[in-house]
Write an enzyme that holds these catalytic residues in place. Structure first.
Site, PDB file in Angstrom:
ATOM      1  N   SER A 161      23.533  -7.820  -1.730  1.00 34.62           N
ATOM      2  CA  SER A 161      22.886  -6.689  -1.049  1.00 34.62           C
ATOM      3  C   SER A 161      22.773  -5.488  -1.978  1.00 34.62           C
ATOM      4  O   SER A 161      23.563  -5.319  -2.914  1.00 34.62           O
ATOM      5  CB  SER A 161      23.684  -6.282   0.188  1.00 34.62           C
ATOM      6  OG  SER A 161      23.786  -7.351   1.107  1.00 34.62           O
TER       7      SER A 161
HETATM    8  N1  SAH Z   1      27.707  -9.735   1.514  1.00 41.68           N
HETATM    9  C1  SAH Z   1      26.881 -10.449   0.570  1.00 41.68           C
HETATM   10  C2  SAH Z   1      25.454 -10.571   1.050  1.00 41.68           C
HETATM   11  C3  SAH Z   1      24.924 -11.917   0.752  1.00 41.68           C
HETATM   12  S1  SAH Z   1      23.383 -12.313   1.514  1.00 41.68           S
HETATM   13  C4  SAH Z   1      26.943  -9.797  -0.798  1.00 41.68           C
HETATM   14  O1  SAH Z   1      27.357  -8.624  -0.894  1.00 41.68           O
HETATM   15  O2  SAH Z   1      26.606 -10.449  -1.775  1.00 41.68           O
HETATM   16  C5  SAH Z   1      23.892 -13.034   3.040  1.00 41.68           C
HETATM   17  C6  SAH Z   1      24.772 -14.242   2.975  1.00 41.68           C
HETATM   18  O3  SAH Z   1      24.908 -14.745   4.307  1.00 41.68           O
HETATM   19  C7  SAH Z   1      24.220 -15.401   2.144  1.00 41.68           C
HETATM   20  O4  SAH Z   1      25.154 -15.754   1.170  1.00 41.68           O
HETATM   21  C8  SAH Z   1      24.016 -16.526   3.167  1.00 41.68           C
HETATM   22  O5  SAH Z   1      24.250 -17.819   2.648  1.00 41.68           O
HETATM   23  C9  SAH Z   1      25.030 -16.154   4.239  1.00 41.68           C
HETATM   24  N2  SAH Z   1      24.764 -16.718   5.553  1.00 41.68           N
HETATM   25  C10 SAH Z   1      23.573 -16.945   6.164  1.00 41.68           C
HETATM   26  N3  SAH Z   1      23.749 -17.488   7.386  1.00 41.68           N
HETATM   27  C11 SAH Z   1      25.101 -17.636   7.556  1.00 41.68           C
HETATM   28  C12 SAH Z   1      25.926 -18.149   8.614  1.00 41.68           C
HETATM   29  N4  SAH Z   1      25.417 -18.646   9.742  1.00 41.68           N
HETATM   30  N5  SAH Z   1      27.266 -18.120   8.441  1.00 41.68           N
HETATM   31  C13 SAH Z   1      27.823 -17.633   7.293  1.00 41.68           C
HETATM   32  N6  SAH Z   1      27.094 -17.138   6.263  1.00 41.68           N
HETATM   33  C14 SAH Z   1      25.752 -17.137   6.389  1.00 41.68           C
END
Ligand code: SAH
Length: 213
Positions: free
Chosen positions: A64
């Site tokens: 993000s």
């Molecule tokens: N907090 C992270 C943001 C990553 S983007 C950072 O700072 O890097 C969002 C993430 O949510 C992705 O890695 C994706 O694989 C995950 N995601 C999507 N759907 C999900 C679910 N149902 N349960 C757990 N994680 C999920």
């Protein structure tokens, strides 16, 4: 894994920029100054790591934008020893911010590749969440509930009911809601049955996906 004074300078500038953009929580800004974001990115992005931008990580996901991380963290009003559930571990950067702020963090990721990579990276950086879990965030983590707050870091088409159920009274759920783009939404739990809703404008996230199994 180098973390030099040049990186520190860039982090200080990033924290200043986030302050100019309206982030006021000193503990959030302090965490941004401490966490080596360049080590959460593929080395080809290292030179850009302290720009206020999202970047690709593995499995078609993104780390993000720092402003978004700071904004969501600020909404949580983190106090030391709060237990926080994070849905979407991804790179682990948001996890690290919450850990540095003194929270006990449980974090769930549904992409195995990211789960493995981030589970190894965080301890190397001295960041120790309570648990990093491979699973489906739509279900939350009932065995460790209730939580002081819950943060969802992917765009959710609706509010998963289990997450509301796993929040303490007085607790906060911060979740970007929507498909194409998302409205940052916060629910504060007032009692067993009532939640107060607040909305904070538009953001963009990768989608919160349903379980693959
Ligand atoms: N907090 C992270 C943001 C990553 S983007 C950072 O700072 O890097 C969002 C993430 O949510 C992705 O890695 C994706 O694989 C995950 N995601 C999507 N759907 C999900 C679910 N149902 N349960 C757990 N994680 C999920």
């Amino acid at each position: 894994m180098k973390n030099t004074s040049k990186h520190q300078g860039l982090r200080n500038q990033l924290a200043k920029l986030l302050e100019e953009k309206g982030i006021t929580d000193k503990n959030v800004l302090e965490a941004i100054k401490i966490i080596p974001r360049h080590l959460f990115l593929n080395s080809s992005f290292e030179d850009f790591a302290y720009q206020d931008k999202a970047f690709p990580i593995a499995a078609d996901q993104t780390i993000s934008q720092p402003y978004t991380v700071a904004f969501q963290s600020q909404l949580l009003e983190v106090k030391k020893d709060d237990t926080i559930l994070e849905i979407g571990t991804g790179s682990g950067y948001q996890t690290a911010v919450l850990c540095i702020m003194g929270a006990k963090v449980y974090t769930i990721e549904r992409q195995n590749e990211l789960f493995k990579k981030t589970s190894l990276l965080l301890p190397k950086l001295g960041i120790r969440p309570k648990k990093v879990i491979f699973g489906d965030g739509y279900k939350g983590l009932p065995e460790f509930a209730p939580f002081d707050s819950i943060i969802v870091t992917a765009g959710a088409p609706f509010i998963p009911q289990p997450l509301m159920a796993q929040l303490k009274i007085g607790g906060r759920l911060v979740i970007p809601l929507g498909e194409e783009h998302q409205i940052m939404t916060m629910l504060i739990r007032k009692n067993e049955t009532q939640f107060e809703k607040h909305e904070f404008g538009e953001f963009r996230f990768v989608p919160l996906l349903e379980d693959k199994n």
